[in-house]
Design a protein around this motif. Sequence first.
Motif, PDB file in Angstrom:
ATOM      1  N   TYR A 100       0.830  -1.213   0.000  1.00  0.00           N
ATOM      2  CA  TYR A 100       0.000   0.000   0.000  1.00  0.00           C
ATOM      3  C   TYR A 100       0.860   1.257   0.000  1.00  0.00           C
ATOM      4  O   TYR A 100       0.465   2.279  -0.561  1.00  0.00           O
ATOM      5  N   THR A 115      -2.648   9.654  -0.930  1.00  0.00           N
ATOM      6  CA  THR A 115      -3.192   8.332  -0.627  1.00  0.00           C
ATOM      7  C   THR A 115      -4.076   7.894  -1.787  1.00  0.00           C
ATOM      8  O   THR A 115      -4.885   8.687  -2.282  1.00  0.00           O
ATOM      9  N   GLU A 119      -9.363   2.869  -2.761  1.00  0.00           N
ATOM     10  CA  GLU A 119      -9.402   1.755  -1.809  1.00  0.00           C
ATOM     11  C   GLU A 119      -9.250   2.314  -0.400  1.00  0.00           C
ATOM     12  O   GLU A 119      -8.267   2.036   0.285  1.00  0.00           O
ATOM     13  N   ARG A 122      -8.614  -0.290   2.383  1.00  0.00           N
ATOM     14  CA  ARG A 122      -7.384  -1.081   2.269  1.00  0.00           C
ATOM     15  C   ARG A 122      -7.620  -2.537   2.660  1.00  0.00           C
ATOM     16  O   ARG A 122      -6.823  -3.145   3.374  1.00  0.00           O
ATOM     17  N   ARG A 126      -3.295  -6.687  -1.651  1.00  0.00           N
ATOM     18  CA  ARG A 126      -2.522  -5.983  -2.674  1.00  0.00           C
ATOM     19  C   ARG A 126      -1.078  -6.465  -2.669  1.00  0.00           C
ATOM     20  O   ARG A 126      -0.518  -6.781  -1.628  1.00  0.00           O
TER      21      ARG A 126
END
Length: 146
Positions: A100, A115, A119, A122, A126
């Motif tokens: 992230y 940011t 998403e 989060r 990922r």
Amino acid sequence: MVETNNLIKFPKDIVEFLLEPNFMILSEHNPDGTIHSTVVWYEFDPKSGDFRISITEERVKYKNILQDSRVTFLIPDTSNMYRYVQIQGEFANITKENAYDFLDSESKRYLNKATYPHEPNRDKPRIVVTLKSKSFFSIGFESSRK
């Protein structure tokens, strides 16, 4: 020329282009042999010649590169579609570490947002995928004419 750890020599004008926030069209092989292509953000490392992209584990491209590591990526100049770099390569590495953080750095680069806005929770698994360059072809660059 800039020689990478992959033994590819990218000319300076192409390295400068690849360091810009252009879009990559990533193509990989579906299990039935057909080609799957998507537009992705990328980060280019001129020392290694590697490209890094951020994806989620549920994506078709992720499943495809696990089955067949060969990829082709096309990076066009969106202001002149007859100027582009096409790179043949292969999937080399996957990491979940700082995935992230990497996505946020790409959000800053491409969207000018600190940011990634799409998403907020989060909650998707990922990953960051490294793609190794094996060969390239270019059109529309000064070095392409030599």
